[in-house]
Design a protein around this motif. Structure first.
Motif, PDB file in Angstrom:
ATOM      1  N   ALA A 123      22.768  13.010  10.983  1.00 18.80           N
ATOM      2  CA  ALA A 123      23.115  14.404  11.249  1.00 18.80           C
ATOM      3  C   ALA A 123      22.124  15.328  10.546  1.00 18.80           C
ATOM      4  CB  ALA A 123      24.536  14.679  10.762  1.00 18.80           C
ATOM      5  N   ALA A 124      22.017  16.537  11.042  1.00 25.95           N
ATOM      6  CA  ALA A 124      21.093  17.513  10.477  1.00 25.95           C
ATOM      7  C   ALA A 124      21.392  17.805   9.014  1.00 25.95           C
ATOM      8  CB  ALA A 124      21.135  18.798  11.293  1.00 25.95           C
ATOM      9  N   ASP A 125      22.637  17.668   8.610  1.00 27.82           N
ATOM     10  CA  ASP A 125      23.004  17.973   7.229  1.00 27.82           C
ATOM     11  C   ASP A 125      23.108  16.720   6.349  1.00 27.82           C
ATOM     12  OD1 ASP A 125      25.309  16.908   8.320  1.00 27.82           O
ATOM     13  OD2 ASP A 125      26.623  18.517   7.617  1.00 27.82           O
ATOM     14  N   ALA A 126      22.585  15.595   6.832  1.00 28.18           N
ATOM     15  CA  ALA A 126      22.630  14.354   6.054  1.00 28.18           C
ATOM     16  C   ALA A 126      21.822  14.515   4.767  1.00 28.18           C
ATOM     17  CB  ALA A 126      22.076  13.189   6.872  1.00 28.18           C
ATOM     18  N   THR A 127      22.293  13.878   3.720  1.00 30.22           N
ATOM     19  CA  THR A 127      21.574  13.925   2.449  1.00 30.22           C
ATOM     20  C   THR A 127      20.510  12.842   2.412  1.00 30.22           C
ATOM     21  OG1 THR A 127      23.033  12.370   1.316  1.00 30.22           O
ATOM     22  CG2 THR A 127      23.662  14.725   1.266  1.00 30.22           C
ATOM     23  N   LEU A 128      19.587  12.993   1.490  1.00 28.23           N
ATOM     24  CA  LEU A 128      18.542  11.996   1.304  1.00 28.23           C
ATOM     25  C   LEU A 128      19.170  10.633   1.021  1.00 28.23           C
ATOM     26  CD1 LEU A 128      15.196  12.550  -0.356  1.00 28.23           C
ATOM     27  CD2 LEU A 128      16.474  10.560  -1.020  1.00 28.23           C
ATOM     28  N   GLU A 129      20.204  10.599   0.209  1.00 26.31           N
ATOM     29  CA  GLU A 129      20.862   9.340  -0.137  1.00 26.31           C
ATOM     30  C   GLU A 129      21.531   8.703   1.081  1.00 26.31           C
ATOM     31  OE1 GLU A 129      21.297  12.241  -1.888  1.00 26.31           O
ATOM     32  OE2 GLU A 129      19.930  11.643  -3.498  1.00 26.31           O
ATOM     33  N   GLU A 130      22.142   9.520   1.938  1.00 29.63           N
ATOM     34  CA  GLU A 130      22.768   8.990   3.147  1.00 29.63           C
ATOM     35  C   GLU A 130      21.726   8.380   4.077  1.00 29.63           C
ATOM     36  OE1 GLU A 130      26.614  11.971   3.524  1.00 29.63           O
ATOM     37  OE2 GLU A 130      24.686  12.608   4.357  1.00 29.63           O
ATOM     38  N   VAL A 131      20.598   9.049   4.220  1.00 35.25           N
ATOM     39  CA  VAL A 131      19.544   8.539   5.097  1.00 35.25           C
ATOM     40  C   VAL A 131      18.919   7.289   4.482  1.00 35.25           C
ATOM     41  CG1 VAL A 131      17.305   9.053   6.140  1.00 35.25           C
ATOM     42  CG2 VAL A 131      19.133  10.757   6.188  1.00 35.25           C
ATOM     43  N   ARG A 132      18.751   7.264   3.188  1.00 35.97           N
ATOM     44  CA  ARG A 132      18.224   6.071   2.521  1.00 35.97           C
ATOM     45  C   ARG A 132      19.098   4.858   2.867  1.00 35.97           C
ATOM     46  NH1 ARG A 132      17.420   7.626  -2.998  1.00 35.97           N
ATOM     47  NH2 ARG A 132      15.286   8.106  -2.452  1.00 35.97           N
ATOM     48  N   ALA A 133      20.408   5.044   2.915  1.00 33.79           N
ATOM     49  CA  ALA A 133      21.323   3.949   3.244  1.00 33.79           C
ATOM     50  C   ALA A 133      21.189   3.513   4.707  1.00 33.79           C
ATOM     51  CB  ALA A 133      22.761   4.368   2.949  1.00 33.79           C
ATOM     52  N   LEU A 134      20.771   4.427   5.585  1.00 30.05           N
ATOM     53  CA  LEU A 134      20.636   4.105   7.010  1.00 30.05           C
ATOM     54  C   LEU A 134      19.323   3.399   7.350  1.00 30.05           C
ATOM     55  CD1 LEU A 134      21.898   7.422   8.641  1.00 30.05           C
ATOM     56  CD2 LEU A 134      23.101   5.241   8.571  1.00 30.05           C
TER      57      LEU A 134
ATOM     58  N   GLU B  79      11.490   7.345   0.446  1.00 24.24           N
ATOM     59  CA  GLU B  79      11.050   6.404  -0.587  1.00 24.24           C
ATOM     60  C   GLU B  79      10.588   7.125  -1.854  1.00 24.24           C
ATOM     61  OE1 GLU B  79       8.116   4.047   1.457  1.00 24.24           O
ATOM     62  OE2 GLU B  79       9.646   2.759   2.360  1.00 24.24           O
ATOM     63  N   LYS B  80       9.950   8.296  -1.706  1.00 22.29           N
ATOM     64  CA  LYS B  80       9.476   9.069  -2.857  1.00 22.29           C
ATOM     65  C   LYS B  80      10.582   9.913  -3.484  1.00 22.29           C
ATOM     66  CE  LYS B  80       6.225  11.189  -0.638  1.00 22.29           C
ATOM     67  NZ  LYS B  80       5.116  12.042  -0.217  1.00 22.29           N
ATOM     68  N   GLY B  81      11.681  10.102  -2.754  1.00 21.54           N
ATOM     69  CA  GLY B  81      12.733  10.983  -3.226  1.00 21.54           C
ATOM     70  C   GLY B  81      12.369  12.447  -3.087  1.00 21.54           C
ATOM     71  N   ASP B  82      11.517  12.774  -2.116  1.00 25.28           N
ATOM     72  CA  ASP B  82      11.048  14.134  -1.868  1.00 25.28           C
ATOM     73  C   ASP B  82      12.096  14.903  -1.064  1.00 25.28           C
ATOM     74  OD1 ASP B  82       9.783  16.478  -1.084  1.00 25.28           O
ATOM     75  OD2 ASP B  82       8.040  15.485  -0.207  1.00 25.28           O
ATOM     76  N   GLY B  83      13.041  15.523  -1.760  1.00 28.26           N
ATOM     77  CA  GLY B  83      14.130  16.234  -1.098  1.00 28.26           C
ATOM     78  C   GLY B  83      13.694  17.321  -0.136  1.00 28.26           C
ATOM     79  N   PRO B  84      12.831  18.266  -0.572  1.00 29.88           N
ATOM     80  CA  PRO B  84      12.409  19.328   0.348  1.00 29.88           C
ATOM     81  C   PRO B  84      11.614  18.802   1.553  1.00 29.88           C
ATOM     82  CG  PRO B  84      12.025  19.992  -1.922  1.00 29.88           C
ATOM     83  CD  PRO B  84      12.408  18.543  -1.949  1.00 29.88           C
ATOM     84  N   GLY B  85      10.719  17.851   1.318  1.00 29.55           N
ATOM     85  CA  GLY B  85       9.963  17.260   2.415  1.00 29.55           C
ATOM     86  C   GLY B  85      10.870  16.510   3.371  1.00 29.55           C
TER      87      GLY B  85
END
Length: 94
Positions: free
Chosen positions: A72-83, A33-39
């Motif tokens: 998946a372990a290599d999923a992007t933040l955007e992909e997970v946001r969609a899930l 939700e925050k868009g915190d990529g590293p976290g």
């Protein structure tokens, strides 16, 4: 309970273990939700590691319906946001 990690396979996990995963699920949801990529990346890896550690791999020749599907372990933040749904990846998470 059967958990699928996308791109890896399935893991059998005792239902009582969900409580242990909910904290990581809540953290992951907040980071998305925050868009915190590293976290997000660190928490996703921790969540997947916890599932692998607590569960037992389901043999590849024993495909079963999955109760939960994790990215998946290599999923992007955007992909997970969609899930994600309002409940996070794990039902019962805050």
């Amino acid at each position: 309970m059967i958990v699928r990690i996308m791109g890896e396979g399935q893991v059998s996990l005792a239902d009582g273990r969900l409580t242990e995963l909910n904290e990581l699920d809540d953290e992951l949801l907040a980071e998305v939700e925050k868009g915190d990529g590293p976290g997000f990346r660190a928490t996703l890896q921790a969540l997947l590691s916890k599932v692998r550690d607590l569960g037992e791999p389901v043999p590849d020749d024993s495909l079963q319906p999955s109760d939960l599907i994790l990215p998946a372990a290599d999923a992007t933040l955007e992909e997970v946001r969609a899930l994600l749904s309002d409940d996070g990846l794990i039902p019962g998470g805050a």
